[in-house]
Every structure is written in C-alpha cells, then in structure tokens.
Design a protein around this motif. Structure first.
Motif, PDB file in Angstrom:
ATOM      1  N   LEU A 192       0.819  -1.211   0.000  1.00 46.05           N
ATOM      2  CA  LEU A 192       0.000   0.000   0.000  1.00 46.05           C
ATOM      3  C   LEU A 192       0.853   1.261   0.000  1.00 46.05           C
ATOM      4  O   LEU A 192       1.788   1.378   0.776  1.00 46.05           O
ATOM      5  CB  LEU A 192      -0.941   0.015   1.208  1.00 46.05           C
ATOM      6  N   PRO A 236      -3.185   4.578   0.355  1.00 51.49           N
ATOM      7  CA  PRO A 236      -4.482   3.941   0.133  1.00 51.49           C
ATOM      8  C   PRO A 236      -5.595   4.974   0.256  1.00 51.49           C
ATOM      9  O   PRO A 236      -5.545   5.853   1.105  1.00 51.49           O
ATOM     10  CB  PRO A 236      -4.562   2.893   1.241  1.00 51.49           C
ATOM     11  N   ASN A 295      -4.828   2.219  -4.466  1.00 54.67           N
ATOM     12  CA  ASN A 295      -3.548   2.849  -4.144  1.00 54.67           C
ATOM     13  C   ASN A 295      -3.429   4.092  -5.004  1.00 54.67           C
ATOM     14  O   ASN A 295      -3.117   4.009  -6.187  1.00 54.67           O
ATOM     15  CB  ASN A 295      -2.389   1.906  -4.477  1.00 54.67           C
TER      16      ASN A 295
END
Length: 135
Positions: free
Chosen positions: A55, A58, A73
């Motif tokens: 990530l 996010p 993302n």
C-alpha cells in the motif's frame, strides 16, 4: 435520524481516506499517512492493522460479495485485493498513467452466473471484470 455519532478513532497519523464495513459490522479505515488499513470492532475497539503490504497512499476501500477487500492505491494507480482474513492477494487492476490516482471503488450486483463487475472512479468511470487487467 441525523444525530451526531460517537468518535471512534483519532490521531493525525490516520489521515483517513476510505471507510468500509464487513459483514460483522467491523470498520475498516484506509489511512493515507500510515499506508495501511486499520480495523475497528463494531463497538469502536481498535483491532489493529488489517493490511499494509503493497500500500502507498491507500484511498478508497470496498468489500466484494465474498468478503475480499479491495484497496485503491492512489500513489501508484493500482487496486490491491486482500482476503477476508487479511492475506495480500496482489494487484487486482492497474490504472493507466493517463487515469492514475484511483479514488473510488464500489461493487455492483450482477445476476448469476455473471462475472463480478467493479465501478472505479479514476478520472472517469470504468468497469472491470474480476480477472486482473490493465484499464
């Protein structure tokens, strides 16, 4: 009814971007600065980090009908998929550089035996089948 609810998470390190609920009523919060998704019980008790692998910034999060969690993302233009148990299932979709920064996710019901369809907001609206593909 429009009444103010209870604050269940605080802190500048969160910088929350996305919110989703699982079938049990647990809350999942995408945290931009933490590059993670935090989980809270239905009563607001912190349950820890649900996802962090892969990530980068996010933003939006959404559960599909099977309980898998999808996380956009924003930094790298990908959507990652995690099992209901929190296992990283990898990249589900990659948004082209022209339309990078996916910031919205939603699942639409489809009649059986149709394929899962996802609505994605990233400089427009796109439909993506369950199979991984570049959009």
């Amino acid at each position: 009814d429009g009444t103010t609810g209870t604050l269940f998470a605080t802190g500048n390190e969160l910088d929350p971007r996305g919110l989703a609920f699982d079938r049990a009523g647990n809350r999942y919060v995408a945290t931009q600065f933490g590059n993670a998704v935090q989980c809270y019980s239905a009563n607001g008790i912190p349950l820890g980090t649900f996802a962090h692998a892969g990530l980068r910034d996010p933003f939006a999060i959404a559960f599909d009908a099977t309980g898998d969690l999808y996380i956009s993302n924003q930094f790298d233009g990908t959507i990652r998929r995690y099992s209901a148990a929190g296992k990283d299932l990898g990249v589900f979709a990659t948004v082209s550089t022209k339309d990078a920064n996916p910031t919205g996710l939603a699942f639409l019901p489809v009649p059986e035996p149709g394929h899962l369809t996802m609505l994605l907001g990233a400089g427009g609206i796109r439909f993506v089948s369950k199979r991984r593909r570049q959009i």
